[in-house]
Scaffold this active site. Structure first.
Site, mmCIF file in Angstrom:
data_model
loop_
_atom_site.group_PDB
_atom_site.id
_atom_site.type_symbol
_atom_site.label_atom_id
_atom_site.label_comp_id
_atom_site.label_asym_id
_atom_site.label_seq_id
_atom_site.Cartn_x
_atom_site.Cartn_y
_atom_site.Cartn_z
ATOM 1 N N GLY A 57 0.731 -1.206 -0.134
ATOM 2 C CA GLY A 57 0.092 -0.126 0.277
ATOM 3 C C GLY A 57 0.794 1.260 0.004
ATOM 4 O O GLY A 57 1.939 1.184 0.278
ATOM 5 N N ARG A 111 0.251 -5.227 -5.036
ATOM 6 C CA ARG A 111 0.090 -6.423 -4.481
ATOM 7 C C ARG A 111 0.314 -7.695 -5.117
ATOM 8 O O ARG A 111 0.154 -7.595 -6.453
ATOM 9 C CB ARG A 111 -1.242 -6.493 -3.553
ATOM 10 C CG ARG A 111 -1.122 -5.160 -2.728
ATOM 11 C CD ARG A 111 -2.205 -5.294 -1.554
ATOM 12 N NE ARG A 111 -2.477 -4.167 -0.856
ATOM 13 C CZ ARG A 111 -1.914 -3.689 0.189
ATOM 14 N NH1 ARG A 111 -0.869 -4.429 0.623
ATOM 15 N NH2 ARG A 111 -2.128 -2.506 0.946
ATOM 16 N N ASP A 150 5.589 -5.656 5.653
ATOM 17 C CA ASP A 150 5.743 -7.057 5.930
ATOM 18 C C ASP A 150 5.607 -7.943 5.051
ATOM 19 O O ASP A 150 6.620 -8.889 4.722
ATOM 20 C CB ASP A 150 4.836 -7.501 7.266
ATOM 21 C CG ASP A 150 3.480 -7.334 6.626
ATOM 22 O OD1 ASP A 150 2.894 -6.412 5.816
ATOM 23 O OD2 ASP A 150 2.573 -8.248 7.321
ATOM 24 N N THR A 167 5.077 1.011 6.402
ATOM 25 C CA THR A 167 3.687 0.840 6.830
ATOM 26 C C THR A 167 3.173 1.941 7.496
ATOM 27 O O THR A 167 3.556 2.866 8.159
ATOM 28 C CB THR A 167 3.852 -0.151 7.961
ATOM 29 O OG1 THR A 167 2.611 -0.097 8.754
ATOM 30 C CG2 THR A 167 5.163 -0.051 8.969
ATOM 31 N N ASP A 221 0.438 1.918 8.934
ATOM 32 C CA ASP A 221 -0.045 1.712 10.150
ATOM 33 C C ASP A 221 1.068 1.633 11.453
ATOM 34 O O ASP A 221 0.423 1.299 12.573
ATOM 35 C CB ASP A 221 -0.699 0.073 10.194
ATOM 36 C CG ASP A 221 -1.711 -0.161 9.093
ATOM 37 O OD1 ASP A 221 -2.280 0.963 8.597
ATOM 38 O OD2 ASP A 221 -2.228 -1.247 8.767
ATOM 39 N N ASP A 258 3.087 -0.623 12.373
ATOM 40 C CA ASP A 258 2.922 -2.152 12.563
ATOM 41 C C ASP A 258 4.042 -2.822 12.579
ATOM 42 O O ASP A 258 3.814 -4.040 13.043
ATOM 43 C CB ASP A 258 1.412 -2.889 12.225
ATOM 44 C CG ASP A 258 1.583 -2.953 10.815
ATOM 45 O OD1 ASP A 258 2.350 -2.605 10.148
ATOM 46 O OD2 ASP A 258 0.379 -3.527 10.194
ATOM 47 N N ARG A 310 -4.888 -1.979 10.491
ATOM 48 C CA ARG A 310 -5.740 -3.316 10.200
ATOM 49 C C ARG A 310 -5.393 -4.129 11.614
ATOM 50 O O ARG A 310 -6.331 -4.728 11.987
ATOM 51 C CB ARG A 310 -4.758 -4.186 8.973
ATOM 52 C CG ARG A 310 -5.374 -4.097 7.698
ATOM 53 C CD ARG A 310 -4.555 -4.910 6.987
ATOM 54 N NE ARG A 310 -4.878 -4.938 5.565
ATOM 55 C CZ ARG A 310 -3.900 -4.983 4.417
ATOM 56 N NH1 ARG A 310 -2.624 -4.996 4.573
ATOM 57 N NH2 ARG A 310 -4.423 -4.768 3.145
HETATM 58 N N1 LIG Z 1 4.698 -14.536 2.381
HETATM 59 C C1 LIG Z 1 4.918 -14.050 1.150
HETATM 60 N N2 LIG Z 1 5.702 -14.614 0.415
HETATM 61 C C2 LIG Z 1 6.405 -13.872 -0.752
HETATM 62 N N3 LIG Z 1 5.941 -12.859 -1.177
HETATM 63 C C3 LIG Z 1 4.828 -12.005 -0.274
HETATM 64 C C4 LIG Z 1 4.533 -12.647 0.705
HETATM 65 N N4 LIG Z 1 3.595 -11.773 1.422
HETATM 66 C C5 LIG Z 1 3.556 -10.652 0.465
HETATM 67 N N5 LIG Z 1 4.268 -10.727 -0.403
HETATM 68 C C6 LIG Z 1 4.446 -10.210 -1.795
HETATM 69 O O1 LIG Z 1 4.888 -8.518 -1.266
HETATM 70 C C7 LIG Z 1 4.353 -7.564 -1.895
HETATM 71 C C8 LIG Z 1 3.543 -6.717 -1.055
HETATM 72 O O2 LIG Z 1 2.813 -7.437 -0.055
HETATM 73 P P1 LIG Z 1 1.554 -6.725 0.619
HETATM 74 O O3 LIG Z 1 0.603 -6.444 -0.536
HETATM 75 O O4 LIG Z 1 0.992 -7.683 1.806
HETATM 76 O O5 LIG Z 1 2.141 -5.324 1.212
HETATM 77 P P2 LIG Z 1 2.973 -5.055 2.260
HETATM 78 O O6 LIG Z 1 4.402 -4.913 1.878
HETATM 79 O O7 LIG Z 1 2.839 -5.819 3.695
HETATM 80 O O8 LIG Z 1 2.867 -3.559 2.606
HETATM 81 P P3 LIG Z 1 1.539 -2.880 3.667
HETATM 82 O O9 LIG Z 1 0.777 -4.118 4.273
HETATM 83 O O10 LIG Z 1 1.881 -1.782 4.253
HETATM 84 O O11 LIG Z 1 0.494 -2.362 2.573
HETATM 85 C C9 LIG Z 1 3.335 -8.484 -2.794
HETATM 86 O O12 LIG Z 1 3.658 -8.471 -3.957
HETATM 87 C C10 LIG Z 1 3.162 -9.711 -2.132
HETATM 88 O O13 LIG Z 1 2.631 -10.637 -3.220
HETATM 89 O O1 LIG Z 2 -6.907 -0.953 -0.140
HETATM 90 P P1 LIG Z 2 -5.311 -1.274 -0.143
HETATM 91 O O2 LIG Z 2 -4.565 -0.503 -1.100
HETATM 92 O O3 LIG Z 2 -5.434 -2.735 -0.321
HETATM 93 O O4 LIG Z 2 -4.702 -0.833 1.239
HETATM 94 C C1 LIG Z 2 -5.491 -1.277 2.425
HETATM 95 C C2 LIG Z 2 -4.414 -1.525 3.551
HETATM 96 O O5 LIG Z 2 -3.354 -1.179 3.471
HETATM 97 C C3 LIG Z 2 -2.494 -0.562 4.729
HETATM 98 O O6 LIG Z 2 -2.641 0.943 4.475
HETATM 99 C C4 LIG Z 2 -1.326 -1.007 4.958
HETATM 100 O O7 LIG Z 2 -1.314 -2.191 5.242
HETATM 101 C C5 LIG Z 2 -4.130 -0.950 5.669
HETATM 102 O O8 LIG Z 2 -4.183 0.034 6.680
HETATM 103 C C6 LIG Z 2 -5.129 -1.100 4.826
HETATM 104 O O9 LIG Z 2 -6.141 -1.968 5.348
HETATM 105 MG MG LIG Z 3 1.447 -5.768 4.983
#
Ligand SMILES: Nc1ncnc2c1ncn2[C@@H]1O[C@H](COP(=O)(O)OP(=O)(O)OP(=O)(O)O)[C@@H](O)[C@H]1O
Ligand SMILES: O=P(O)(O)OC[C@H]1O[C@](O)(CO)[C@@H](O)[C@@H]1O
Ligand SMILES: [Mg+2]
Length: 442
Positions: A89, A155, A181, A209, A211, A213, A256
């Protein structure tokens, strides 16, 4: 969490043989209250009681490698190519981090190439490889004035083998992953694939992040900008609620699993009467439930303002049919609309028909440019990330911990979540500021 010193050691690709462009500047530096020498370490704990409870000599207590420039580096800058990707995000400051990385690599290390991958990990796949952009000073000149990320984000799951193929094809030596994460889990899979193939590629994470978190980081970049944005929405519903009979203002904010944005935004404006967060469960009904408390507040003050984090009270919502997003994150039920309905029904039933103003400013708080404070934070994280990468650190994340920039192993950033501690002093401040009860249960 049990932490041994060895859990906190970061990986290095090998001995540093090249002179650093910072060697001269570092020659005279010694550890001081304001500078941690590269051979010194930063303590994880900062209370006497926790330190004593470790029961080990001071040189064995959990500590972290200081971030910053090294006197010697691992990669030969002239022959080094670098990649940058932003995933997950949006968050204020992404462009500042990209800009800081590009400026540091260009102006000080003079690396050969800097590539930007488009739209998150998708940009490293075979299908989108041709979208890669070369980044230079001009490309990042004033991107910090805008929210979002010039590289785009996404994502969704990608194949690490394919992504490493791309790194090899472009001759990338250091990959910078700016993400949350999930992104760091993805980065660790890339590292595993690099290791399995015996490649000499460093992967450095800059944790992102909105959040707040992620653990082992004081406060994540962009968080301050985001909660500051949120305050204007709380102010709006407060004014609306004051002007209406039985006025109810509800603002739903991102978060979240952690209610930091809700807590900080509420504290900063101090117009909220109730703050509801995922870490503190609540019930709606009964004499101590939220509905009765809200009713009492409206009877006494004629209005009420509620700030709710999106992950709060999920157990009250219908669980069936819960889906996940492309990255596997659970899609949450809408606690804001749920509360709006329940409060409207309840107040109507008890003879206080309300005027409800409900705002869900989610994307409005995370899509803005970073404020000055976050911009400074971002550029310093970017510098730390570049120094770590050029010194051959890998599977390493740069964070600020107790105001020091440090390196931590990537696995630790996904080891658990940073959450508001219901016994901690942040939540205590929220209770003091709102006057809400410590619990909404019987
Ligand atoms: N367990 C995993 N193994 C490999 N790739 C992952 C895994 N979890 C997430 N990813 C990849 O990392 C990228 C970002 O993950 P995600 O959409 O969960 O956002 P994030 O990095 O956690 O950020 P945020 O939660 O702050 O939006 C995505 O392309 C997703 O497929
Ligand atoms: O709508 P999107 O882009 O999936 O993102 C929403 C989520 O991303 C975050 O901003 C970060 O994980 C959360 O607070 C929220 O739930
Ligand atoms: Mg995340």
């Amino acid at each position: 969490m049990t932490l041994e010193l060895d859990d906190l050691r970061v990986r290095t690709l090998g001995a540093c043989r090249y002179d650093s462009p910072f060697a001269e500047m570092l020659a005279s530096k010694r550890t001081s209250p304001h500078y941690v020498h590269e051979d010194d370490r930063v303590l994880v704990d900062d209370t006497v009681s926790v330190l004593l409870s470790r029961g080990v000599p001071i040189d064995q207590v959990p500590s972290l490698e200081a971030a910053g420039p090294r006197r010697k580096i691992y990669f030969d800058p002239d022959a080094t190519s670098v990649g940058i990707v932003t995933c997950g995000g949006l968050c204020p400051g992404l462009n500042d981090v990209i800009r800081g990385i590009v400026q540091e690599l260009t102006e000080h290390y003079h690396v050969a190439h800097i590539y930007g991958f488009r739209n998150g990990y998708a940009g490293l796949t075979r299908q989108h490889r041709d979208r890669v952009v070369e980044l230079d000073l001009r490309a990042v000149a004033d991107i910090n004035n805008d929210g979002g990320t010039i590289l785009g984000s996404s994502r969704g799951d990608q194949d690490p083998e394919e992504m490493v193929d791309t790194l090899v094809e472009l001759g990338i030596d250091v990959l910078f992953v700016i993400g949350g994460d999930g992104s760091m889990r993805g980065a660790m899979k890339i590292v595993n694939t690099i290791d399995a193939r015996g490649l000499d590629i460093a992967v450095i994470g800059v944790p992102k992040t909105i959040d707040n978190d992620l653990p082992f980081t004081d406060q994540s970049f962009g968080f301050q900008t985001a909660f500051a944005q949120a305050t204007s929405f709380i102010a709006s519903v407060f004014i609306e609620s004051q002007a209406a009979e039985n006025g109810v203002g509800i603002v739903k904010l991102m978060g979240r699993h952690s209610g930091f944005i809700a807590c900080y935004a509420a504290l900063s404006i101090n117009d909220a009467d109730f703050v509801l967060i995922p870490e503190v469960p609540f019930v709606l009904g009964g004499p101590s439930g939220v509905l009765r408390r809200v009713e009492d507040h409206v009877r006494r003050h004629g209005q009420v303002v509620i700030v709710v984090a999106e992950g709060a009270g999920q157990e009250l919502l219908e669980q069936e049919g819960r889906t996940t997003d492309a990255s596997g994150n659970t899609k949450l039920g809408d606690i804001g609309l749920f509360l709006k309905q329940k409060i409207t029904d309840h107040l109507t039933e008890v003879g206080l028909p309300p005027t409800v103003r409900y705002l869900d400013p989610s994307y409005a708080i995370r899509s803005v440019a970073a404020n000055a404070y976050d911009s400074v934070y971002c550029v310093r994280l970017a510098h730390a990330a570049v120094h770590a990468g050029m010194a051959g650190r890998t599977e390493t994340v740069v964070v600020r911990w107790r105001r020091r920039f440090v390196h931590i192993p990537m696995s630790l950033i996904t080891s658990h979540r940073n959450q508001v501690d219901p016994d901690g002093d942040l939540w205590m401040s929220v209770l003091e500021a709102t006057g809400q009860p410590a619990s909404f249960t019987d």
